[in-house]
Motif scaffolding. Structure first.
Motif, PDB file in Angstrom:
ATOM      1  N   TYR A 164      -2.562  -9.545 -12.575  1.00 57.41           N
ATOM      2  CA  TYR A 164      -2.134  -8.350 -11.669  1.00 57.41           C
ATOM      3  C   TYR A 164      -1.407  -7.228 -12.175  1.00 57.41           C
ATOM      4  N   GLU A 165      -1.405  -6.324 -11.234  1.00 58.05           N
ATOM      5  CA  GLU A 165      -0.593  -5.019 -11.531  1.00 58.05           C
ATOM      6  C   GLU A 165       0.578  -5.107 -10.563  1.00 58.05           C
ATOM      7  N   VAL A 166       1.702  -4.395 -11.104  1.00 62.16           N
ATOM      8  CA  VAL A 166       2.866  -4.370 -10.166  1.00 62.16           C
ATOM      9  C   VAL A 166       2.858  -2.885 -10.083  1.00 62.16           C
ATOM     10  N   ARG A 167       3.000  -2.166  -8.691  1.00 67.41           N
ATOM     11  CA  ARG A 167       3.526  -0.698  -8.615  1.00 67.41           C
ATOM     12  C   ARG A 167       4.461  -0.649  -8.073  1.00 67.41           C
ATOM     13  N   PHE A 175       8.155  -2.646  -4.399  1.00 72.43           N
ATOM     14  CA  PHE A 175       6.820  -2.627  -5.231  1.00 72.43           C
ATOM     15  C   PHE A 175       5.911  -3.506  -4.553  1.00 72.43           C
ATOM     16  N   GLU A 176       4.693  -3.296  -5.182  1.00 70.91           N
ATOM     17  CA  GLU A 176       3.463  -3.880  -4.520  1.00 70.91           C
ATOM     18  C   GLU A 176       2.715  -4.660  -5.771  1.00 70.91           C
ATOM     19  N   ILE A 177       2.040  -5.764  -5.463  1.00 69.78           N
ATOM     20  CA  ILE A 177       1.318  -6.499  -6.612  1.00 69.78           C
ATOM     21  C   ILE A 177      -0.154  -6.447  -5.890  1.00 69.78           C
ATOM     22  N   ILE A 178      -0.891  -5.913  -6.874  1.00 68.17           N
ATOM     23  CA  ILE A 178      -2.422  -5.714  -6.819  1.00 68.17           C
ATOM     24  C   ILE A 178      -2.928  -6.198  -7.717  1.00 68.17           C
ATOM     25  N   PRO A 179      -4.018  -7.151  -7.478  1.00 67.37           N
ATOM     26  CA  PRO A 179      -4.902  -7.787  -8.412  1.00 67.37           C
ATOM     27  C   PRO A 179      -5.560  -6.819  -9.130  1.00 67.37           C
ATOM     28  N   LEU A 180      -5.760  -6.798 -10.668  1.00 67.06           N
ATOM     29  CA  LEU A 180      -6.416  -6.153 -11.593  1.00 67.06           C
ATOM     30  C   LEU A 180      -7.717  -6.414 -11.197  1.00 67.06           C
ATOM     31  N   SER A 181      -8.610  -5.356 -11.026  1.00 71.36           N
ATOM     32  CA  SER A 181      -9.953  -5.461 -10.561  1.00 71.36           C
ATOM     33  C   SER A 181     -10.740  -6.092 -12.011  1.00 71.36           C
ATOM     34  N   LYS A 182     -11.658  -6.994 -11.598  1.00 75.11           N
ATOM     35  CA  LYS A 182     -12.387  -7.611 -12.496  1.00 75.11           C
ATOM     36  C   LYS A 182     -13.343  -6.699 -13.475  1.00 75.11           C
ATOM     37  N   VAL A 206     -12.323  -2.950  -0.603  1.00 74.66           N
ATOM     38  CA  VAL A 206     -11.078  -3.565   0.279  1.00 74.66           C
ATOM     39  C   VAL A 206     -11.089  -4.800  -0.657  1.00 74.66           C
ATOM     40  N   MET A 207      -9.702  -4.822  -1.038  1.00 71.03           N
ATOM     41  CA  MET A 207      -9.174  -6.093  -1.763  1.00 71.03           C
ATOM     42  C   MET A 207      -8.929  -7.080  -0.746  1.00 71.03           C
ATOM     43  N   SER A 259      -2.841 -13.682  -1.294  1.00 75.11           N
ATOM     44  CA  SER A 259      -2.684 -14.857  -2.045  1.00 75.11           C
ATOM     45  C   SER A 259      -2.192 -14.797  -3.474  1.00 75.11           C
ATOM     46  N   THR A 260      -1.115 -13.723  -3.602  1.00 72.74           N
ATOM     47  CA  THR A 260      -0.600 -13.485  -4.939  1.00 72.74           C
ATOM     48  C   THR A 260       0.208 -14.811  -5.281  1.00 72.74           C
ATOM     49  N   PRO A 261       0.105 -15.112  -6.357  1.00 69.38           N
ATOM     50  CA  PRO A 261       0.788 -16.510  -6.816  1.00 69.38           C
ATOM     51  C   PRO A 261       2.296 -16.304  -6.874  1.00 69.38           C
ATOM     52  N   LYS A 262       2.899 -17.378  -6.476  1.00 70.24           N
ATOM     53  CA  LYS A 262       4.311 -17.387  -6.283  1.00 70.24           C
ATOM     54  C   LYS A 262       4.920 -16.870  -7.737  1.00 70.24           C
TER      55      LYS A 262
END
Ligand SMILES: [Zn+2]
Length: 465
Positions: free
Chosen positions: A449-452, A458-465, A407-408, A413-416
């Motif tokens: 981040y990854e944009v899909r 579109f959605e923005i997802i943080p890249l998993s560390k 669960v991300m 809080s995706t930066p502006k």
């Protein structure tokens, strides 16, 4: 009721630690003389999940792991590189810890370096000599195996057969070829490559087996609950540990539950440094999402071998994405009245599987059944907000046990600036400026981040560390 397969009795047994809810657990650690490979890491992932599960079940776990920072392999590596011996374990243990961190291997309570326990080791060796189980020859000390009747019981060996079939280190000091070294007289005059400590038998260093029992006795006393390690360590390493500790203390059994893990294989052969068919942990986490490797390991039973292949890893990457997408969808459900969906049964099944000798594949199967059922309801717009929340709570419980973030939590809080680039990219796409769109995607990736692209935009997802 939690059951554990005990290699000592060759049976699945009810798990009953010696002191109620307190569990003293020891796992053989690495010898940091080069990079750990994914076969080594499987073991540590397996025990990390076991420790996490025991803690989730309310046990207070003291998980101890040794670090063999003095060994022939380290002496040889130092000689080869012409550097001080200490630099070898420093370098590779630091690397190991960095890899563990990325893989969320956090369950160990204490890493104990062999070189920090030299006095305890000397004390145990001294006791073994006094009791007549060990002898000194030319500054080295050996355990006399024929004095210990139970030798071979754990691995099902018999000394007569063993004598013929096992490759044994040739050492003229030994009374019998299968005696093993407790204390090694120094061979090199050069302290740069080979460390040595003063002892009643002259300058030398500990053998491999004795460090484990000296360390575990220091923290746990002569008897404790659970000892883990790769199955290949049963003989001679774990046999030697039993011989040392039970002879020194006179108390049996040294360890109540012996738990062993299956190896990683490649095309049917065991992954090992000597065969050269290995992938290092560092390569794995640099090239792939560490969580996918963790999922791959967790989706097999800890006692089974893991036949590693790119195909299986790809499958794990896909499964990880499926679970994460599912969690994302659950979060987006708003104000639907929905049908009856109850998590209770799935949760019960999940824990029943884990209680059954940590049966993670069966636990995963339950999770996937739940997802299929819930997905159908989501498609029909019939899953209520309340049910979605309950499932999310369960998913978080599962992720704590498996150590895999499903669960991300950062999406809100995706930066502006990242959102701004993504909107710019969307514009490029509308205008057919594909190269610019790709450049924007890379810029977003650079920021973690990854944009899909989705149906609605579109959605923005943080890249998993
Ligand atoms: Zn060990």
């Amino acid at each position: 009721m939690l059951t554990v397969y005990n290699s000592r009795t060759r049976k699945k047994e009810a798990f009953k630690p010696r002191n109620g809810k307190k569990v003293n657990m020891f796992v053989c650690g690495i010898t940091p003389y080069n990079s750990a490979h994914i076969g080594n890491l499987k073991t540590y992932l397996n025990y990390d999940i076991i420790a996490r599960y025991l803690r989730a079940r309310g046990y207070k776990v003291f998980y101890l792991q040794n670090v063999t920072d003095v060994d022939d392999k380290i002496v040889n590596a130092a000689k080869e590189a012409n550097i001080h011996w200490k630099e070898i374990p420093d370098r590779y243990f630091t690397e190991f810890q960095a890899v563990c961190k990325k893989l969320h291997i956090t369950g160990v309570s204490k890493y104990a370096y062999a070189t920090d326990f030299i006095p305890a080791i000397i004390k145990q060796v001294t006791r073994l000599i006094k009791k007549g189980y060990a002898y000194e020859k030319n500054g080295s000390v050996y355990f006399e195996v024929k004095r210990f009747k139970d030798y071979g019981k754990l691995s099902g060996q018999n000394l007569a057969k063993l004598h013929k079939s096992t490759r044994l280190e040739i050492d003229e000091n030994k009374k019998h070829p299968y005696d093993f070294v407790l204390w090694k007289a120094r061979t090199e005059a050069n302290e740069k490559y080979e460390p040595s400590w003063k002892s009643p038998w002259g300058k030398g260093r500990p053998g491999w087996h004795i460090e484990d029992t000296a360390i575990s006795e220091h923290f746990f006393g002569p008897q404790y609950d659970l000892h883990g390690g790769a199955g290949e360590l049963k003989f001679p390493h774990h046999e030697a540990e039993i011989a040392q500790q039970e002879s020194a203390s006179g108390k049996k059994p040294f360890v109540k539950y012996w738990v062993h893990t299956g190896v990683v294989t490649v095309n049917g052969a065991k992954m090992s440094k000597s065969l050269g068919n290995f992938i290092t942990g560092k390569e794995m986490i640099d090239q792939h999402d560490p969580d996918a490797f963790r999922l791959l390991v967790a989706s097999r039973h800890y006692r089974s071998p893991l036949p590693y292949s790119e195909k299986l890893l790809t499958q794990a990457i896909h499964n990880l994405e499926t679970i994460r997408n599912f969690a994302r969808q659950l979060k987006q459900i708003k104000a639907r009245t929905g049908s009856l969906f109850t998590i209770t049964l799935y949760r019960k099944q999940f824990f029943a599987s884990m209680d059954d000798d940590f049966n993670t594949p069966s636990a995963f199967a339950t999770l996937f059944t739940l997802m299929r059922k819930a997905n159908t309801l989501i498609r029909q717009e019939k899953l209520s907000v309340k049910s979605a929340k309950e499932i999310l709570v369960f998913l978080k419980e599962v992720e704590r046990i498996f150590g895999i973030p499903f669960v991300m939590r950062k999406e809100a809080s995706t930066p502006k600036e990242v959102t701004a680039i993504a909107m710019q990219r969307e514009q490029f796409r509308k205008e057919g400026k594909w190269t610019d769109a790709d450049t924007a995607r890379d810029a977003i990736r650079q920021k973690g981040y990854e944009v899909r692209d989705t149906k609605g935009g579109f959605e923005i997802i943080p890249l998993s560390k």
